[in-house]
Write an enzyme that holds these catalytic residues in place. Structure first.
Site, mmCIF file in Angstrom:
data_model
loop_
_atom_site.group_PDB
_atom_site.id
_atom_site.type_symbol
_atom_site.label_atom_id
_atom_site.label_comp_id
_atom_site.label_asym_id
_atom_site.label_seq_id
_atom_site.Cartn_x
_atom_site.Cartn_y
_atom_site.Cartn_z
ATOM 1 N N LEU A 78 0.794 -1.223 0.000
ATOM 2 C CA LEU A 78 0.000 0.000 0.000
ATOM 3 C C LEU A 78 0.831 1.280 0.000
ATOM 4 C CD1 LEU A 78 -2.847 -1.173 2.412
ATOM 5 C CD2 LEU A 78 -2.811 -1.200 -0.093
ATOM 6 N N CYS A 79 2.123 1.158 -0.291
ATOM 7 C CA CYS A 79 2.978 2.342 -0.383
ATOM 8 C C CYS A 79 2.781 3.032 -1.733
ATOM 9 C CB CYS A 79 4.447 1.951 -0.250
ATOM 10 S SG CYS A 79 4.960 1.677 1.428
ATOM 11 N N HIS A 80 2.831 4.353 -1.696
ATOM 12 C CA HIS A 80 2.757 5.134 -2.925
ATOM 13 C C HIS A 80 4.139 5.172 -3.589
ATOM 14 C CE1 HIS A 80 -0.732 6.638 -0.693
ATOM 15 N NE2 HIS A 80 -1.228 6.965 -1.864
ATOM 16 N N MET A 116 8.992 4.471 4.909
ATOM 17 C CA MET A 116 9.078 3.096 4.408
ATOM 18 C C MET A 116 10.264 2.918 3.473
ATOM 19 S SD MET A 116 6.877 1.605 6.132
ATOM 20 C CE MET A 116 7.234 0.023 5.426
ATOM 21 N N GLU A 117 10.601 3.937 2.715
ATOM 22 C CA GLU A 117 11.757 3.858 1.824
ATOM 23 C C GLU A 117 13.047 3.748 2.629
ATOM 24 O OE1 GLU A 117 8.383 5.134 -0.557
ATOM 25 O OE2 GLU A 117 9.086 5.735 1.425
ATOM 26 N N ASP A 131 23.488 -12.248 2.846
ATOM 27 C CA ASP A 131 23.643 -13.106 1.668
ATOM 28 C C ASP A 131 25.104 -13.236 1.251
ATOM 29 O OD1 ASP A 131 22.741 -14.605 -0.700
ATOM 30 O OD2 ASP A 131 23.401 -12.825 -1.785
#
Length: 162
Positions: A78-80, A116-117, A131
């Site tokens: 739901l992030c723009h 969020m970014e 990794d």
């Protein structure tokens, strides 16, 4: 009695819904997030000396974090999607904690924030470190991913307590 509040990503029926930011003003918005990858001292030494067989761990993790911030809307439902003005990633070796500490800073001029970014950049940088070094240390831990601060927008500024 508990205060009532409405979750912004749910509609009146409780279904997931993307927030409408169309009426919000454009403003400068910044966010910083942090996290760490702890590892064995021998692994940290290999990273520091550039001896991990997959390559330069810190450089590749930095690029991965930057790329991830740019793709946050593809990863978090739901992030723009946002035009990002600046993404910065700092990876620091902390000998005492036997860790690589990661800090991401993200900036935009937009209608919604970039928390969020910044969090995505830290998370993917940490996953990349894991990794690249997992062949020598499967006991590494990705820890303490958190928002440090956010600036701008109608909800005001936020600064995490230390």
């Amino acid at each position: 009695m508990a205060a009532e509040f409405k979750l912004s990503h749910l509609d009146e029926r409780g279904a997931a819904d993307m927030v409408d930011v169309g009426g919000k003003p454009v403003s400068e918005r910044n966010a910083r997030a942090a996290g760490a990858v702890t590892m064995k001292p021998e692994t940290l030494q290999l990273v520091r000396e550039g001896e991990i067989k997959k390559g330069d761990v810190l450089s590749i993790a930095r690029i991965a974090g930057i790329m991830a911030a740019k793709r946050t809307a593809d990863l978090v439902p739901l992030c723009h999607p946002l035009p990002l003005d600046k993404i910065g990633l700092e990876l620091t070796i902390n000998e005492c904690a036997c860790a690589i500490e990661i800090t991401a800073s993200v900036k935009t001029s937009g209608k919604t924030g970039v928390e969020m970014e910044a969090l995505t950049a830290v998370s993917v940088a940490a996953l990349t470190i894991y990794d690249m070094a997992k062949a020598v240390d499967r006991e590494m831990r990705i820890t303490d991913i958190r928002l440090l601060e956010k600036r701008g927008g109608l909800s005001g500024d936020y600064f995490a307590e230390e």
